[in-house]
Design an enzyme around this catalytic site. Sequence first.
Site, PDB file in Angstrom:
ATOM      1  NE  ARG A 124     -14.958  44.949  63.661  1.00 50.28           N
ATOM      2  CZ  ARG A 124     -16.223  45.033  63.257  1.00 50.28           C
ATOM      3  NH1 ARG A 124     -16.501  45.195  61.970  1.00 50.28           N
ATOM      4  NH2 ARG A 124     -17.203  44.951  64.121  1.00 50.28           N
ATOM      5  CE  LYS A 146       7.108  49.024  69.569  1.00 46.33           C
ATOM      6  NZ  LYS A 146       7.995  49.369  70.702  1.00 46.33           N
ATOM      7  CD  GLU A 188      14.828  57.711  69.210  1.00 43.32           C
ATOM      8  OE1 GLU A 188      15.427  56.638  69.397  1.00 43.32           O
ATOM      9  OE2 GLU A 188      13.806  58.056  69.866  1.00 43.32           O
ATOM     10  CE  LYS A 230      11.719  51.537  64.667  1.00 44.88           C
ATOM     11  NZ  LYS A 230      10.888  52.578  65.241  1.00 44.88           N
ATOM     12  CD  GLU A 240       9.459  46.275  72.194  1.00 42.07           C
ATOM     13  OE1 GLU A 240       9.197  47.167  71.363  1.00 42.07           O
ATOM     14  OE2 GLU A 240       9.605  46.473  73.391  1.00 42.07           O
ATOM     15  NE  ARG A 244       9.640  47.305  67.094  1.00 40.16           N
ATOM     16  CZ  ARG A 244       8.669  47.632  66.249  1.00 40.16           C
ATOM     17  NH1 ARG A 244       7.986  46.693  65.637  1.00 40.16           N
ATOM     18  NH2 ARG A 244       8.378  48.895  66.019  1.00 40.16           N
ATOM     19  CG  ASN A 248      12.484  49.554  74.118  1.00 39.99           C
ATOM     20  OD1 ASN A 248      11.948  50.459  73.492  1.00 39.99           O
ATOM     21  ND2 ASN A 248      11.949  48.352  74.240  1.00 39.99           N
ATOM     22  CG  HIS A 251      13.719  54.655  74.322  1.00 37.87           C
ATOM     23  ND1 HIS A 251      14.930  54.787  73.688  1.00 37.87           N
ATOM     24  CD2 HIS A 251      12.817  55.310  73.546  1.00 37.87           C
ATOM     25  CE1 HIS A 251      14.757  55.466  72.556  1.00 37.87           C
ATOM     26  NE2 HIS A 251      13.485  55.799  72.452  1.00 37.87           N
ATOM     27  CG  HIS A 255       9.618  55.805  77.812  1.00 36.90           C
ATOM     28  ND1 HIS A 255       9.556  54.524  77.344  1.00 36.90           N
ATOM     29  CD2 HIS A 255       9.563  56.604  76.718  1.00 36.90           C
ATOM     30  CE1 HIS A 255       9.462  54.540  76.015  1.00 36.90           C
ATOM     31  NE2 HIS A 255       9.476  55.795  75.617  1.00 36.90           N
ATOM     32  CG  HIS A 267      11.001  60.605  72.280  1.00 33.58           C
ATOM     33  ND1 HIS A 267      10.700  59.804  73.358  1.00 33.58           N
ATOM     34  CD2 HIS A 267      11.615  59.804  71.369  1.00 33.58           C
ATOM     35  CE1 HIS A 267      11.118  58.561  73.106  1.00 33.58           C
ATOM     36  NE2 HIS A 267      11.667  58.540  71.906  1.00 33.58           N
TER      37      HIS A 267
HETATM   38  N1  LIG Z   1       6.038  54.768  66.670  1.00 35.86           N
HETATM   39  C1  LIG Z   1       7.307  54.680  66.996  1.00 35.86           C
HETATM   40  O1  LIG Z   1       7.949  53.652  66.776  1.00 35.86           O
HETATM   41  C2  LIG Z   1       7.972  55.869  67.623  1.00 35.86           C
HETATM   42  C3  LIG Z   1       9.370  55.903  67.735  1.00 35.86           C
HETATM   43  C4  LIG Z   1       9.963  57.056  68.261  1.00 35.86           C
HETATM   44  C5  LIG Z   1       9.167  58.121  68.674  1.00 35.86           C
HETATM   45  N2  LIG Z   1       7.814  58.043  68.554  1.00 35.86           N
HETATM   46  C6  LIG Z   1       6.968  59.152  68.959  1.00 35.86           C
HETATM   47  O2  LIG Z   1       7.253  60.262  68.133  1.00 35.86           O
HETATM   48  C7  LIG Z   1       6.869  61.448  68.837  1.00 35.86           C
HETATM   49  C8  LIG Z   1       7.914  62.511  68.613  1.00 35.86           C
HETATM   50  O3  LIG Z   1       7.985  62.805  67.240  1.00 35.86           O
HETATM   51  P1  LIG Z   1       8.643  64.157  66.696  1.00 35.86           P
HETATM   52  O4  LIG Z   1       9.896  64.410  67.425  1.00 35.86           O
HETATM   53  O5  LIG Z   1       8.672  64.068  65.230  1.00 35.86           O
HETATM   54  O6  LIG Z   1       7.629  65.272  67.236  1.00 35.86           O
HETATM   55  P2  LIG Z   1       6.402  66.055  66.575  1.00 35.86           P
HETATM   56  O7  LIG Z   1       5.615  65.211  65.685  1.00 35.86           O
HETATM   57  O8  LIG Z   1       5.712  66.720  67.709  1.00 35.86           O
HETATM   58  O9  LIG Z   1       7.112  67.189  65.690  1.00 35.86           O
HETATM   59  C9  LIG Z   1       7.872  68.172  66.339  1.00 35.86           C
HETATM   60  C10 LIG Z   1       7.441  69.594  65.965  1.00 35.86           C
HETATM   61  O10 LIG Z   1       7.950  69.914  64.672  1.00 35.86           O
HETATM   62  C11 LIG Z   1       6.925  70.409  63.841  1.00 35.86           C
HETATM   63  N3  LIG Z   1       7.287  70.002  62.476  1.00 35.86           N
HETATM   64  C12 LIG Z   1       7.211  68.745  61.967  1.00 35.86           C
HETATM   65  N4  LIG Z   1       7.759  68.711  60.743  1.00 35.86           N
HETATM   66  C13 LIG Z   1       8.178  69.957  60.466  1.00 35.86           C
HETATM   67  C14 LIG Z   1       8.835  70.545  59.365  1.00 35.86           C
HETATM   68  N5  LIG Z   1       9.231  69.821  58.299  1.00 35.86           N
HETATM   69  N6  LIG Z   1       9.095  71.871  59.393  1.00 35.86           N
HETATM   70  C15 LIG Z   1       8.750  72.598  60.491  1.00 35.86           C
HETATM   71  N7  LIG Z   1       8.163  72.107  61.567  1.00 35.86           N
HETATM   72  C16 LIG Z   1       7.868  70.794  61.554  1.00 35.86           C
HETATM   73  C17 LIG Z   1       5.661  69.830  64.384  1.00 35.86           C
HETATM   74  O11 LIG Z   1       4.555  70.629  64.067  1.00 35.86           O
HETATM   75  C18 LIG Z   1       5.950  69.808  65.891  1.00 35.86           C
HETATM   76  O12 LIG Z   1       5.652  71.066  66.442  1.00 35.86           O
HETATM   77  C19 LIG Z   1       6.696  61.044  70.279  1.00 35.86           C
HETATM   78  O13 LIG Z   1       5.318  61.037  70.591  1.00 35.86           O
HETATM   79  C20 LIG Z   1       7.232  59.633  70.340  1.00 35.86           C
HETATM   80  O14 LIG Z   1       6.585  58.823  71.299  1.00 35.86           O
HETATM   81  C21 LIG Z   1       7.208  56.941  68.038  1.00 35.86           C
HETATM   82 ZN   LIG Z   2      12.639  56.911  70.908  1.00 33.92          ZN
END
Ligand SMILES: NC(=O)c1ccc[n+]([C@@H]2O[C@H](COP(=O)([O-])OP(=O)(O)OC[C@H]3O[C@@H](n4cnc5c(N)ncnc54)[C@H](O)[C@@H]3O)[C@@H](O)[C@H]2O)c1
Ligand SMILES: [Zn+2]
Length: 368
Positions: A124, A146, A188, A230, A240, A244, A248, A251, A255, A267
Site C-alpha cells: 500500500r 506521476k 521538454e 516544473k 492536475e 498543471r 501538456n 502533448h 500522444h 517521447h
Molecule cells: N512521470 C512524468 O511526469 C513523466 C514526464 C515525462 C515523461 N515521462 C515518461 O518518461 C518516459 C521516457 O523517459 P526517457 O526518455 O528517460 O526514456 P528511457 O527511460 O527509456 O531511457 C532512454 C534510454 O536511455 C538509456 N539510458 C538511460 N540513462 C542512461 C545513461 N545515463 N547512459 C546511457 N544510457 C542511458 C535507457 O536504458 C533507455 O534505453 C516515457 O515513458 C514517458 O511517458 C513521464
Molecule cells: Zn512529456
Amino acid sequence: MVTIRIAIGEQRDASYDIMVGRGILQDIGSLVPSACRAARYAVISDATVAALYGAGVLARFADASLSAELFEFPPGEDQKTRATWSMLSDRMLARNFGRDAAVIALGGGVVGDVAGFVAATYLRGIPYVQIPTTLLAMLDSSIGGKTGVDVPAGKNLIGAFHQPRLVVADLDVLGSLPAAQLVAGLAEAVKHGVIADREYFEFLEQAHDDVRARTAKPLEHAVTRSIEIKSEIVAQDERESGRRAILNFGHTVAHAIEANANFSLLHGEAVAMGMVHEARLAEMLGIAPRGTAQRVRALVAQCGLPLERPRESSIDDLLRIMQLDKKARAGSVRFALPRAIGAMQGNAETGWTVTAPEAAIRASLALD
Ligand SMILES: NC(=O)c1ccc[n+]([C@@H]2O[C@H](COP(=O)([O-])OP(=O)(O)OC[C@H]3O[C@@H](n4cnc5c(N)ncnc54)[C@H](O)[C@@H]3O)[C@@H](O)[C@H]2O)c1
Ligand SMILES: [Zn+2]
C-alpha cells in the site's frame, strides 16, 4: 551543487529536495538516508543503466552500511507495463522486503514511472527516491510524482500520484547518454520555455548547441531552470486539476503520434512534433500572435528535433486517437496552448485548456 526545494499539497505540507550537481552520485550513501531512511533499499533499474551505474550505486550503499539489492528489467518504453510492475513487486515480496523498505529508481523516465508505481502500491505504498539518468528524466519526469505504466488502451493510463522523498540528478551520468536521447530531453526544455519563461526560451535559442555538446554551464542551467519551472507548476497543482495542465502543451498531438507510431518514436521527438502543430493551432485560433509558431518551429529545428508528424500517420487516425484520449471530454479534444512565447492561454476561472473546431485541428496537422 544546487538544491531546489519543492513544496506540494494544499498546505504545502509535503516537500522534498531536488539536487543537481556533478559527481553527487558518490554521496548517495549519505543523501539517501537523510531524506529517506529505510531498513532496506530496492534499487530498480533497466539493464542498460544497471550495467553502467548499478554496481557503483550498490557500492556507495555498502560503504554507508546500508542494505540494498538491485532489481532490473530490460530497457525500453515497451517494458513500461503491468507485467514489469508485477514482476518487480513479486521479486521484492520473494526477498521479504517489508514496510520499512524504500525504492530507489535509477534510470530514465521508464524506470522512474515503473519504479515509482511499484513504490506507490507495494504494501500500500512505501517511500522512494528518484535518481534520474536521462536528460528527460532529470528535467521533467522525475519531478511531480506521476507514476504508472502503459496499457494496450494507451500511455500512462494505469498509475498513481506518489511523490518521491528526494531527487538526485548527477549531470555526470549524462556523459554516457546517446545523443538522440539527449536531444529528445531538450524538447521538454523548449516546452518549459514556451509555457512559462520567455527568457529561458531565448537562452535555449542562444545555447542549444552548447547544451547538446554537454558543455557544463549551459547544460546545468537548462536542467536547473527546467526543474524550477516544473516544480513551481506542480507545487501549485499536484493532481492536475488546474494550471498543471499547461505542462501538456504539445502533448495532445504528441500522444496521438506516439500511439499511432506504436511507440517507435522517442517521447521527446513526438513532443517536438506536437509543439510545432499545436503552436500553429494557437495561431490559427487567434490565441497566439503571428510568428509564434515559426519561432517554436525554428528552435525545435535547431535542437535537431523532428518538425512535423510522420507522413505515414493520417490526420483521420490522429484525430480519432485524440478523441479517445483520457484528457478529451465527450469526444472534444482539449489543448493547452500558448498565447505568446513564455505565457499560456487560460486562468483559474476558464481553466487552462481550450477546445478547437475539428477543421482547425485538421489544418494545423497539415504537412508543409
Ligand atoms: N512521470 C512524468 O511526469 C513523466 C514526464 C515525462 C515523461 N515521462 C515518461 O518518461 C518516459 C521516457 O523517459 P526517457 O526518455 O528517460 O526514456 P528511457 O527511460 O527509456 O531511457 C532512454 C534510454 O536511455 C538509456 N539510458 C538511460 N540513462 C542512461 C545513461 N545515463 N547512459 C546511457 N544510457 C542511458 C535507457 O536504458 C533507455 O534505453 C516515457 O515513458 C514517458 O511517458 C513521464
Ligand atoms: Zn512529456
